[in-house]
Write a protein that holds these residues in place. Structure first.
Motif, PDB file in Angstrom:
ATOM      1  N   LYS A   1       0.674  -1.684  -0.345  1.00 41.62           N
ATOM      2  CA  LYS A   1       0.325  -0.284   0.305  1.00 41.62           C
ATOM      3  C   LYS A   1       0.502   0.902   0.699  1.00 41.62           C
ATOM      4  CE  LYS A   1      -4.639  -1.921   2.175  1.00 41.62           C
ATOM      5  NZ  LYS A   1      -5.098  -0.747   1.542  1.00 41.62           N
ATOM      6  N   VAL A   2       2.398   0.961  -0.347  1.00 38.45           N
ATOM      7  CA  VAL A   2       3.147   2.347  -0.059  1.00 38.45           C
ATOM      8  C   VAL A   2       4.096   2.322  -1.357  1.00 38.45           C
ATOM      9  CG1 VAL A   2       2.565   2.865   2.592  1.00 38.45           C
ATOM     10  CG2 VAL A   2       4.931   1.162   1.516  1.00 38.45           C
ATOM     11  N   SER A   3       4.907   3.316  -1.319  1.00 39.33           N
ATOM     12  CA  SER A   3       6.131   3.296  -2.826  1.00 39.33           C
ATOM     13  C   SER A   3       6.895   4.032  -1.983  1.00 39.33           C
ATOM     14  CB  SER A   3       5.584   3.483  -3.320  1.00 39.33           C
ATOM     15  OG  SER A   3       4.696   5.134  -3.282  1.00 39.33           O
ATOM     16  N   GLU A   4       8.406   3.479  -2.541  1.00 42.56           N
ATOM     17  CA  GLU A   4       9.034   4.234  -2.130  1.00 42.56           C
ATOM     18  C   GLU A   4       9.189   6.319  -2.465  1.00 42.56           C
ATOM     19  OE1 GLU A   4      12.648   3.121  -3.870  1.00 42.56           O
ATOM     20  OE2 GLU A   4      12.421   0.868  -3.771  1.00 42.56           O
ATOM     21  N   GLY A   5       9.659   7.115  -1.268  1.00 50.04           N
ATOM     22  CA  GLY A   5       8.661   8.570  -1.165  1.00 50.04           C
ATOM     23  C   GLY A   5       7.489   8.648  -0.441  1.00 50.04           C
ATOM     24  N   GLN A   6       6.575   7.888   0.175  1.00 47.29           N
ATOM     25  CA  GLN A   6       5.962   8.467   0.141  1.00 47.29           C
ATOM     26  C   GLN A   6       5.774   8.627   2.122  1.00 47.29           C
ATOM     27  OE1 GLN A   6       2.843   5.576  -0.980  1.00 47.29           O
ATOM     28  NE2 GLN A   6       0.931   5.909   0.764  1.00 47.29           N
ATOM     29  N   ALA A   7       4.928   9.652   1.746  1.00 46.75           N
ATOM     30  CA  ALA A   7       4.711  10.023   3.414  1.00 46.75           C
ATOM     31  C   ALA A   7       3.961   9.065   4.020  1.00 46.75           C
ATOM     32  CB  ALA A   7       4.839  11.585   3.581  1.00 46.75           C
ATOM     33  N   VAL A   8       4.572   8.713   5.710  1.00 42.85           N
ATOM     34  CA  VAL A   8       3.044   7.965   6.173  1.00 42.85           C
ATOM     35  C   VAL A   8       3.290   8.644   7.866  1.00 42.85           C
ATOM     36  CG1 VAL A   8       3.539   5.633   5.056  1.00 42.85           C
ATOM     37  CG2 VAL A   8       5.811   5.888   6.907  1.00 42.85           C
ATOM     38  N   LYS A   9       2.522   7.810   8.703  1.00 42.07           N
ATOM     39  CA  LYS A   9       2.059   8.420   9.685  1.00 42.07           C
ATOM     40  C   LYS A   9       2.356   7.373  10.321  1.00 42.07           C
ATOM     41  CE  LYS A   9       0.979  12.990   9.271  1.00 42.07           C
ATOM     42  NZ  LYS A   9       2.256  14.178   9.927  1.00 42.07           N
ATOM     43  N   ALA A  10       2.542   7.364  11.833  1.00 43.19           N
ATOM     44  CA  ALA A  10       2.008   5.843  12.371  1.00 43.19           C
ATOM     45  C   ALA A  10       0.890   5.706  12.888  1.00 43.19           C
ATOM     46  CB  ALA A  10       3.353   6.278  13.645  1.00 43.19           C
TER      47      ALA A  10
ATOM     48  N   THR B   1       9.090   9.359   5.904  1.00 44.02           N
ATOM     49  CA  THR B   1       8.984   8.914   4.626  1.00 44.02           C
ATOM     50  C   THR B   1       9.520   7.342   4.319  1.00 44.02           C
ATOM     51  OG1 THR B   1       9.308  11.216   4.065  1.00 44.02           O
ATOM     52  CG2 THR B   1       9.562   9.369   2.871  1.00 44.02           C
ATOM     53  N   VAL B   2       8.920   6.513   3.382  1.00 44.44           N
ATOM     54  CA  VAL B   2       9.311   5.371   2.933  1.00 44.44           C
ATOM     55  C   VAL B   2      10.207   5.387   1.899  1.00 44.44           C
ATOM     56  CG1 VAL B   2       8.977   3.326   1.693  1.00 44.44           C
ATOM     57  CG2 VAL B   2       6.788   4.831   3.272  1.00 44.44           C
ATOM     58  N   LYS B   3      11.587   5.190   2.568  1.00 46.51           N
ATOM     59  CA  LYS B   3      13.280   5.103   1.943  1.00 46.51           C
ATOM     60  C   LYS B   3      12.979   3.617   1.004  1.00 46.51           C
ATOM     61  CE  LYS B   3      15.140   7.996   4.808  1.00 46.51           C
ATOM     62  NZ  LYS B   3      17.534   8.156   5.316  1.00 46.51           N
ATOM     63  N   SER B   4      12.216   2.899   1.513  1.00 44.13           N
ATOM     64  CA  SER B   4      12.913   1.495   0.406  1.00 44.13           C
ATOM     65  C   SER B   4      11.481   0.698   0.290  1.00 44.13           C
ATOM     66  CB  SER B   4      13.908   1.055   0.601  1.00 44.13           C
ATOM     67  OG  SER B   4      13.997   0.328   2.163  1.00 44.13           O
ATOM     68  N   VAL B   5      10.510   0.183  -0.456  1.00 47.95           N
ATOM     69  CA  VAL B   5      10.443  -1.672  -0.335  1.00 47.95           C
ATOM     70  C   VAL B   5      10.741  -2.679  -0.392  1.00 47.95           C
ATOM     71  CG1 VAL B   5       7.752  -2.266  -0.347  1.00 47.95           C
ATOM     72  CG2 VAL B   5       8.360   0.075  -0.238  1.00 47.95           C
ATOM     73  N   SER B   6      11.072  -3.886   0.533  1.00 47.17           N
ATOM     74  CA  SER B   6      12.168  -4.673   0.133  1.00 47.17           C
ATOM     75  C   SER B   6      10.663  -6.046  -1.026  1.00 47.17           C
ATOM     76  CB  SER B   6      12.127  -4.818   0.732  1.00 47.17           C
ATOM     77  OG  SER B   6      13.446  -4.452   2.146  1.00 47.17           O
ATOM     78  N   VAL B   7       9.595  -5.873  -0.751  1.00 49.03           N
ATOM     79  CA  VAL B   7       8.746  -6.995  -1.232  1.00 49.03           C
ATOM     80  C   VAL B   7       7.780  -6.605  -2.392  1.00 49.03           C
ATOM     81  CG1 VAL B   7       9.041  -8.146   1.542  1.00 49.03           C
ATOM     82  CG2 VAL B   7       7.004  -6.122   0.930  1.00 49.03           C
TER      83      VAL B   7
END
Length: 93
Positions: free
Chosen positions: A39-48, A71-77
């Motif tokens: 549900k997220v991609s690299e560079g996306q801002a997320v909240k707890a 900020t999501v720095k990397s998605v590994s899956v």
């Protein structure tokens, strides 16, 4: 002596998980299962508390949520990946 032959290339290896830098938070898989949604991609801002992934484990869908703001720095899956306990899913910085 002759050099050892180079090992055969493995078929399409998974992207190696990015190393988390100091201050970054690694999101690890809590249990073995299959990634149903990313549900997220690299560079996306997320909240707890934001949902990052949907993990199917033991015939149940489990939300994997962000442990912190950032900020999501990397998605590994990827969707459909089989994962094990403690596998790195993402890095939030």
């Amino acid at each position: 002596p002759a050099a050892a032959p180079a090992p055969a290339a493995a078929p399409a290896p998974k992207k190696a998980p990015a190393a988390a830098a100091a201050g970054d938070t690694t999101v690890n898989c809590p249990m073995p299962g299959t990634i149903l949604q990313v549900k997220v991609s690299e560079g996306q801002a997320v909240k707890a508390g934001d949902t990052l992934f949907i993990l199917e484990a033991m015939k149940m869908e489990n939300e994997i949520v962000a442990p912190c703001d950032g900020t999501v720095k990397s998605v590994s899956v990827n969707k459909g990946d089989a994962v094990q306990s403690n596998d790195q899913l993402a890095v939030i910085g």
